[in-house]
Write an enzyme that holds these catalytic residues in place. Sequence first.
Site, PDB file in Angstrom:
ATOM      1  CG  HIS A 124     -30.603 -10.419   6.755  1.00 58.16           C
ATOM      2  ND1 HIS A 124     -30.156 -11.709   6.871  1.00 58.16           N
ATOM      3  CD2 HIS A 124     -31.886 -10.420   7.200  1.00 58.16           C
ATOM      4  CE1 HIS A 124     -31.132 -12.472   7.368  1.00 58.16           C
ATOM      5  NE2 HIS A 124     -32.189 -11.702   7.575  1.00 58.16           N
ATOM      6  CG  ASP A 161     -33.713 -13.093  12.908  1.00 61.80           C
ATOM      7  OD1 ASP A 161     -34.327 -12.051  13.195  1.00 61.80           O
ATOM      8  OD2 ASP A 161     -33.911 -13.725  11.838  1.00 61.80           O
ATOM      9  CG  HIS A 163     -34.597 -14.947   8.443  1.00 66.18           C
ATOM     10  ND1 HIS A 163     -35.509 -14.191   9.157  1.00 66.18           N
ATOM     11  CD2 HIS A 163     -35.291 -15.595   7.482  1.00 66.18           C
ATOM     12  CE1 HIS A 163     -36.720 -14.382   8.628  1.00 66.18           C
ATOM     13  NE2 HIS A 163     -36.614 -15.215   7.628  1.00 66.18           N
ATOM     14  CG  ASP A 245     -37.436 -13.895  12.643  1.00 66.63           C
ATOM     15  OD1 ASP A 245     -36.671 -14.364  13.514  1.00 66.63           O
ATOM     16  OD2 ASP A 245     -37.028 -13.184  11.698  1.00 66.63           O
TER      17      ASP A 245
HETATM   18 ZN   LIG Z   1     -35.266 -12.814  10.748  1.00 67.14          ZN
END
Ligand SMILES: [Zn+2]
Length: 303
Positions: A124, A161, A163, A245
């Site tokens: 991120h 991931d 996200h 995740d």
């Molecule tokens: Zn994540």
Amino acid sequence: MANTAVVYCEQALAHDTGENHPESPARLKAVLAAMEAAGVAPPMLVPEPATREDLLRVHTVDHVDTVQRCCLNGEDYPDPDTVMMDQTWEAALLSAGGGITACKAVLAGEYDNAFVLMRPPGHHAEADFAMGFCVFNNIAVTARWLREVAGLHRVAIFDFDVHHGNGTQHIFYEDESVFFVSLHEYPQFPGTGFPYERGKSNTTLNFQMPPGCSPDQWINTVRGVVVPQLQLFAPDFLLISAGFDAHRLDPLGNQLLEAEHFAEMTRLVRDIAQGRIVSFLEGGYHPTAVGVSAVAHLQALMA
Ligand SMILES: [Zn+2]
């Protein structure tokens, strides 16, 4: 059998995000415990810290200086999710440098592939700011090192991931030498990663997975589209943003994957770039799930 190394050092545990923060040292301890329980004992490599020059291939001077001040002088960083304390500085440099350490060992032929078991995570982090528990973009720092220092022509990044890897996408959006492909839940933090975002010469590829979609949808997307696209790009090196995740137990995601699905996705990309692969731990916030999933991923790399 591949010769797989794990990059790890104890300073990764000293980055203390405080009580009840999902991105905790317990995540790494859970992976180490799961490795031991499964009898998985690959050679361990100690990461070298990233240099300022390594960081500046990706990040702005202002970002690097701000992080250093927030860690070492106790200033508050504007993103409350991304905790910085004095030991964060060393951990962040080692986490960013760990990928380079791993790539050096793979390029030297000492290992076939490697898994970087470090924190804070990275995907991120943008060129000019930290967010989403990520201080520096570890995988981007490594990709730029492969391009500019090791002199490789094409690097691919596969991000599974739950996200979207917003930082990684944005850093390489205008760089057609780095192919970025991501499967991620949508709607979900950080809200980026649309299929129409294709990057320069279509070297960005995003797949939005609806909450609760079947694991087969993940596997079929990787088998049917991601692998052929990676083969077409023909990278000299493959980097993986391995977040766990999307596991069905994860408190931050709403997906249904099990450890075996992370293993299957890993096996599917296993021969890309002649097997020259370095993988990075990103997310994964359920202690049992992140442990067994990371071990399944590691065993697929070692197979
Ligand atoms: Zn994540």
